[in-house]
Design a protein around this motif. Structure first.
Motif, PDB file in Angstrom:
ATOM      1  N   ALA A 109       0.855  -1.182   0.000  1.00 28.92           N
ATOM      2  CA  ALA A 109       0.000   0.000   0.000  1.00 28.92           C
ATOM      3  C   ALA A 109       0.891   1.232   0.000  1.00 28.92           C
ATOM      4  CB  ALA A 109      -0.922   0.012   1.213  1.00 28.92           C
ATOM      5  N   LEU A 110       0.639   2.149  -0.935  1.00 29.96           N
ATOM      6  CA  LEU A 110       1.367   3.410  -1.029  1.00 29.96           C
ATOM      7  C   LEU A 110       0.396   4.565  -0.828  1.00 29.96           C
ATOM      8  CD1 LEU A 110       3.463   2.878  -4.300  1.00 29.96           C
ATOM      9  CD2 LEU A 110       4.150   2.336  -1.961  1.00 29.96           C
ATOM     10  N   ASP A 111       0.870   5.642  -0.184  1.00 29.85           N
ATOM     11  CA  ASP A 111       0.024   6.821  -0.131  1.00 29.85           C
ATOM     12  C   ASP A 111       0.286   7.693  -1.345  1.00 29.85           C
ATOM     13  OD1 ASP A 111       2.244   8.472   0.352  1.00 29.85           O
ATOM     14  OD2 ASP A 111       1.887   8.586   2.509  1.00 29.85           O
ATOM     15  N   LEU A 112      -0.449   8.797  -1.456  1.00 29.60           N
ATOM     16  CA  LEU A 112      -0.417   9.599  -2.665  1.00 29.60           C
ATOM     17  C   LEU A 112       0.956  10.199  -2.938  1.00 29.60           C
ATOM     18  CD1 LEU A 112      -2.791  10.196  -4.633  1.00 29.60           C
ATOM     19  CD2 LEU A 112      -2.844  12.500  -3.675  1.00 29.60           C
ATOM     20  N   SER A 113       1.757  10.378  -1.903  1.00 29.81           N
ATOM     21  CA  SER A 113       3.100  10.923  -2.091  1.00 29.81           C
ATOM     22  C   SER A 113       4.129   9.850  -2.407  1.00 29.81           C
ATOM     23  CB  SER A 113       3.533  11.693  -0.835  1.00 29.81           C
ATOM     24  OG  SER A 113       3.635  10.818   0.276  1.00 29.81           O
ATOM     25  N   GLY A 114       3.685   8.585  -2.475  1.00 26.47           N
ATOM     26  CA  GLY A 114       4.582   7.493  -2.824  1.00 26.47           C
ATOM     27  C   GLY A 114       5.222   6.792  -1.647  1.00 26.47           C
ATOM     28  N   GLN A 137      -6.134 -16.678  -0.125  1.00 24.38           N
ATOM     29  CA  GLN A 137      -4.986 -16.207   0.654  1.00 24.38           C
ATOM     30  C   GLN A 137      -4.599 -14.779   0.277  1.00 24.38           C
ATOM     31  OE1 GLN A 137      -1.830 -18.904   1.615  1.00 24.38           O
ATOM     32  NE2 GLN A 137      -2.953 -20.697   0.887  1.00 24.38           N
ATOM     33  N   LEU A 138      -4.719 -14.454  -1.021  1.00 25.88           N
ATOM     34  CA  LEU A 138      -4.405 -13.095  -1.428  1.00 25.88           C
ATOM     35  C   LEU A 138      -5.423 -12.107  -0.857  1.00 25.88           C
ATOM     36  CD1 LEU A 138      -2.514 -11.295  -3.076  1.00 25.88           C
ATOM     37  CD2 LEU A 138      -4.089 -11.563  -5.018  1.00 25.88           C
ATOM     38  N   ALA A 139      -6.674 -12.503  -0.818  1.00 28.28           N
ATOM     39  CA  ALA A 139      -7.705 -11.628  -0.250  1.00 28.28           C
ATOM     40  C   ALA A 139      -7.400 -11.299   1.204  1.00 28.28           C
ATOM     41  CB  ALA A 139      -9.076 -12.290  -0.371  1.00 28.28           C
ATOM     42  N   GLU A 140      -6.882 -12.255   1.938  1.00 28.01           N
ATOM     43  CA  GLU A 140      -6.526 -12.004   3.338  1.00 28.01           C
ATOM     44  C   GLU A 140      -5.402 -10.979   3.439  1.00 28.01           C
ATOM     45  OE1 GLU A 140      -6.697 -11.896   7.272  1.00 28.01           O
ATOM     46  OE2 GLU A 140      -8.129 -12.946   5.971  1.00 28.01           O
ATOM     47  N   LEU A 141      -4.410 -11.075   2.555  1.00 28.73           N
ATOM     48  CA  LEU A 141      -3.329 -10.100   2.551  1.00 28.73           C
ATOM     49  C   LEU A 141      -3.844  -8.711   2.181  1.00 28.73           C
ATOM     50  CD1 LEU A 141      -0.438 -12.079   0.791  1.00 28.73           C
ATOM     51  CD2 LEU A 141      -0.738 -11.661   3.232  1.00 28.73           C
ATOM     52  N   ILE A 142      -4.763  -8.646   1.236  1.00 28.01           N
ATOM     53  CA  ILE A 142      -5.336  -7.356   0.842  1.00 28.01           C
ATOM     54  C   ILE A 142      -6.122  -6.751   1.995  1.00 28.01           C
ATOM     55  CG2 ILE A 142      -7.005  -6.224  -0.684  1.00 28.01           C
ATOM     56  CD1 ILE A 142      -6.161  -8.251  -2.861  1.00 28.01           C
ATOM     57  N   ARG A 143      -6.902  -7.571   2.687  1.00 29.03           N
ATOM     58  CA  ARG A 143      -7.659  -7.053   3.835  1.00 29.03           C
ATOM     59  C   ARG A 143      -6.733  -6.488   4.898  1.00 29.03           C
ATOM     60  NH1 ARG A 143     -11.471 -11.270   2.607  1.00 29.03           N
ATOM     61  NH2 ARG A 143     -10.172 -12.808   3.690  1.00 29.03           N
ATOM     62  N   VAL A 150      -6.822   2.013   6.959  1.00 22.74           N
ATOM     63  CA  VAL A 150      -7.887   2.515   7.829  1.00 22.74           C
ATOM     64  C   VAL A 150      -7.331   2.910   9.187  1.00 22.74           C
ATOM     65  CG1 VAL A 150     -10.016   1.881   9.039  1.00 22.74           C
ATOM     66  CG2 VAL A 150      -9.689   1.209   6.645  1.00 22.74           C
ATOM     67  N   ALA A 151      -6.362   2.136   9.691  1.00 24.27           N
ATOM     68  CA  ALA A 151      -5.787   2.402  11.015  1.00 24.27           C
ATOM     69  C   ALA A 151      -5.098   3.756  11.082  1.00 24.27           C
ATOM     70  CB  ALA A 151      -4.811   1.295  11.394  1.00 24.27           C
ATOM     71  N   ARG A 152      -4.622   4.259   9.952  1.00 27.37           N
ATOM     72  CA  ARG A 152      -3.986   5.580   9.945  1.00 27.37           C
ATOM     73  C   ARG A 152      -4.970   6.672   9.525  1.00 27.37           C
ATOM     74  NH1 ARG A 152      -0.797   7.170   5.033  1.00 27.37           N
ATOM     75  NH2 ARG A 152       1.018   7.365   6.392  1.00 27.37           N
ATOM     76  N   GLY A 153      -6.270   6.316   9.502  1.00 13.98           N
ATOM     77  CA  GLY A 153      -7.300   7.287   9.175  1.00 13.98           C
ATOM     78  C   GLY A 153      -7.451   7.555   7.702  1.00 13.98           C
ATOM     79  N   GLY A 154      -7.012   6.611   6.866  1.00 15.61           N
ATOM     80  CA  GLY A 154      -6.995   6.843   5.431  1.00 15.61           C
ATOM     81  C   GLY A 154      -8.097   6.147   4.666  1.00 15.61           C
ATOM     82  N   ARG A 194     -14.688 -11.957  -2.557  1.00 14.22           N
ATOM     83  CA  ARG A 194     -13.953 -12.291  -1.335  1.00 14.22           C
ATOM     84  C   ARG A 194     -13.754 -11.081  -0.424  1.00 14.22           C
ATOM     85  NH1 ARG A 194     -12.789 -15.980  -5.038  1.00 14.22           N
ATOM     86  NH2 ARG A 194     -12.113 -18.073  -4.376  1.00 14.22           N
ATOM     87  N   LEU A 195     -13.709  -9.893  -1.021  1.00  8.70           N
ATOM     88  CA  LEU A 195     -13.506  -8.676  -0.230  1.00  8.70           C
ATOM     89  C   LEU A 195     -14.822  -8.041   0.214  1.00  8.70           C
ATOM     90  CD1 LEU A 195     -10.604  -7.044  -2.304  1.00  8.70           C
ATOM     91  CD2 LEU A 195     -10.412  -8.272  -0.113  1.00  8.70           C
ATOM     92  N   GLY A 196     -15.931  -8.716  -0.084  1.00 10.28           N
ATOM     93  CA  GLY A 196     -17.217  -8.210   0.366  1.00 10.28           C
ATOM     94  C   GLY A 196     -17.745  -7.070  -0.482  1.00 10.28           C
ATOM     95  N   THR A 197     -17.497  -7.109  -1.798  1.00 15.28           N
ATOM     96  CA  THR A 197     -17.948  -6.067  -2.733  1.00 15.28           C
ATOM     97  C   THR A 197     -17.588  -4.680  -2.215  1.00 15.28           C
ATOM     98  OG1 THR A 197     -19.845  -7.519  -3.184  1.00 15.28           O
ATOM     99  CG2 THR A 197     -19.861  -5.347  -4.222  1.00 15.28           C
ATOM    100  N   PRO A 198     -16.315  -4.353  -2.178  1.00 17.71           N
ATOM    101  CA  PRO A 198     -15.871  -3.082  -1.596  1.00 17.71           C
ATOM    102  C   PRO A 198     -16.294  -1.871  -2.428  1.00 17.71           C
ATOM    103  CG  PRO A 198     -14.058  -4.155  -2.730  1.00 17.71           C
ATOM    104  CD  PRO A 198     -15.187  -5.140  -2.735  1.00 17.71           C
ATOM    105  N   VAL A 199     -16.285  -0.695  -1.790  1.00 20.06           N
ATOM    106  CA  VAL A 199     -16.655   0.529  -2.503  1.00 20.06           C
ATOM    107  C   VAL A 199     -15.527   0.986  -3.417  1.00 20.06           C
ATOM    108  CG1 VAL A 199     -18.259   1.289  -0.728  1.00 20.06           C
ATOM    109  CG2 VAL A 199     -15.857   1.947  -0.551  1.00 20.06           C
ATOM    110  N   TYR A 200     -14.297   0.615  -3.107  1.00 25.36           N
ATOM    111  CA  TYR A 200     -13.180   1.010  -3.962  1.00 25.36           C
ATOM    112  C   TYR A 200     -13.091   0.057  -5.161  1.00 25.36           C
ATOM    113  CZ  TYR A 200     -11.058  -2.629  -1.036  1.00 25.36           C
ATOM    114  OH  TYR A 200     -10.800  -3.802  -0.355  1.00 25.36           O
ATOM    115  N   PRO A 201     -12.564   0.543  -6.291  1.00 18.69           N
ATOM    116  CA  PRO A 201     -12.455  -0.306  -7.473  1.00 18.69           C
ATOM    117  C   PRO A 201     -11.362  -1.360  -7.331  1.00 18.69           C
ATOM    118  CG  PRO A 201     -11.480   1.840  -7.909  1.00 18.69           C
ATOM    119  CD  PRO A 201     -12.122   1.941  -6.561  1.00 18.69           C
ATOM    120  N   VAL A 202     -11.592  -2.501  -7.968  1.00 19.43           N
ATOM    121  CA  VAL A 202     -10.601  -3.571  -8.049  1.00 19.43           C
ATOM    122  C   VAL A 202     -10.291  -3.789  -9.524  1.00 19.43           C
ATOM    123  CG1 VAL A 202     -10.067  -5.995  -7.549  1.00 19.43           C
ATOM    124  CG2 VAL A 202     -11.458  -4.661  -5.941  1.00 19.43           C
TER     125      VAL A 202
END
Length: 429
Positions: A109-114, A137-143, A150-154, A194-202
């Motif tokens: 995961a990268l933020d907008l500044s890289g 297994q990949l879905a678990e890593l993505i979660r 989310v933990a950093r308020g993002g 597997r990700l529960g139909t998230p609001v963000y695009p995949v």
């Protein structure tokens, strides 16, 4: 008047106004990304937007957490009092890249500044697992990565999956991945479920394409920092068990007419060679892929062949043996380097890139592969001096594809900043 009391055509005017503002938000955000901190007055002068419009756009971008107020400093070429600078923020906006490869899964995961928010790679013998098991297994890593955001308020801007094979990005499907043994897998639909139909695009893309985008961004940034001329044409070769190629021409990724470009590992370069995972004989990856190197450098019972070991651990052992002067290891590396140059020369003759970038395991073992590769290119490229093509090792290693995937998601924010909700400004410090 229309039946609802509005003026004729007012809906079109409103839509055009929304589109215009969205475009202008993108212009300002991309301007600050490319040129660095700027005052509102400087942004207005550079972009041709009026000052009042720029002030409104900057206020919204700050509200969305994409820009932040910087220091008041004098700007080069601007007369008058120092202006309040605005600079790229985006700590609360993250893109996630996830990769499926033959012997590992990876997520970044990268933020907008890289900046890297979280990253993880786990060894996994994907080629001997059912697609569903691997995707679980990949879905678990993505979660886990999304939870870290989310933990950093993002907010998560999107997830892009990198796979080594023929991909139809428009439909989200993997058509064929010979080294994985996968055929016609609706990767995006499967992952969204597997990700529960998230609001963000995949999304899904070829891993070499994503690695090439990351390498191009890396080289562009380095060239700008050094004051060198920009590199616009590159070919990236990413090596693992398979071999992929990503090509950037004029700053744009080459996908081909149907999106299937880059399968350079299946160029027939060794007619008397071994059987490839695709079922054909003598493909390039049968003589330069990681399996080919290990077959030449080690015995069948050598622990370095164990797919449960992380690929970097295995390569560290090969590196140790090469540094110790192991004759068999050095012969294997020289042979792979020569074959790498034979195939590379074909690509250089056709595409004439500024730079041939070594990624994946080629980058890790570049100190031993580069000389025989360059010799083979000089001997086989018809243009003088190898067509002016330089060979460089990517600093991204096995992280290139996931970083490229994360960047794809973040690029959408630069194109349309309204994709980010206004609460993105509340990122935890």
């Amino acid at each position: 008047m229309a039946l609802d009391g509005s003026r004729p055509g007012s809906g079109v005017v409103a839509a055009d106004h929304v589109s215009l503002r969205r475009n202008n938000l993108s212009v300002v955000l991309r301007h600050v990304r490319e040129l660095g901190p700027r005052s509102r007055a400087r942004i207005a002068a550079d972009t041709g937007l009026n000052k009042a419009t720029v002030s409104s756009l900057v206020a919204e971008l700050v509200d969305r957490g994409l820009l932040r107020e910087g220091n008041a400093e004098p700007e080069r070429g601007v007369l008058g009092r120092p202006g309040q600078l605005v600079e790229l923020d985006g700590r609360g906006v993250c893109g996630v890249g996830a990769e499926i490869n033959v012997d590992y899964l990876a997520v970044t995961a990268l933020d907008l500044s890289g900046e890297t928010v979280t990253e993880r790679r786990v060894p996994l013998d994907v080629a001997h697992l059912a697609p569903g098991t691997t995707l679980d297994q990949l879905a678990e890593l993505i979660r886990e990565a999304v939870d870290a955001v989310v933990a950093r308020g993002g907010q998560t801007a999107g997830v892009t999956l990198a796979v080594p094979g023929l991909v139809q990005s428009s439909t989200g499907s993997l058509k064929l991945a010979p080294n994985l043994g996968w055929t016609e897998v609706p990767v995006v639909d499967e992952m969204r479920a597997r990700l529960g139909t998230p609001v963000y695009p995949v999304r899904v893309d070829n891993e070499a394409n994503l690695a090439a985008l990351a390498a191009y961004s890396e080289m562009k940034t380095a060239a700008e920092s050094a004051g060198d001329s920009k590199v616009e044409d590159i070919v990236l070769l990413t090596g693992a068990v398979g071999v992929g190629g990503g090509m950037v021409a004029g700053g744009h990724l080459l996908r081909g007419g149907h999106g299937f470009s880059g399968e350079v590992g299946h160029m027939p370069v060794a007619p008397a060679g071994g059987i490839c995972g695709c079922g054909r004989t003598g493909c390039w990856e049968t003589v330069v892929g990681l399996t080919a190197l290990l077959n030449k450098a080690t015995d069948s019972d050598d622990p370095v062949r164990d797919p449960s070991l992380d690929v970097e651990q295995r390569l560290a052992e090969i590196t140790r043996r090469a540094e110790a002067g192991g004759a068999r290891t050095l012969r294997a590396l020289a042979d792979v380097g020569t074959w790498l140059g034979i195939g590379g020369a074909i690509l250089v003759n056709i595409l004439n890139p500024d730079v041939l970038v070594l990624g994946g395991y080629f980058a890790v073992l570049g100190p031993w592969l580069k000389e025989p590769l360059e010799t083979a290119i000089r001997d086989r490229v018809i243009a003088p001096d190898g067509g002016g093509c330089r060979v460089v090792q990517s600093e991204l290693g096995f992280a290139a594809a996931v970083r490229g995937g994360a960047q794809i998601s973040l690029d959408q924010v630069f194109l349309d900043p309204t994709l980010v909700g206004r609460d993105a400004a509340g990122v935890a410090q």
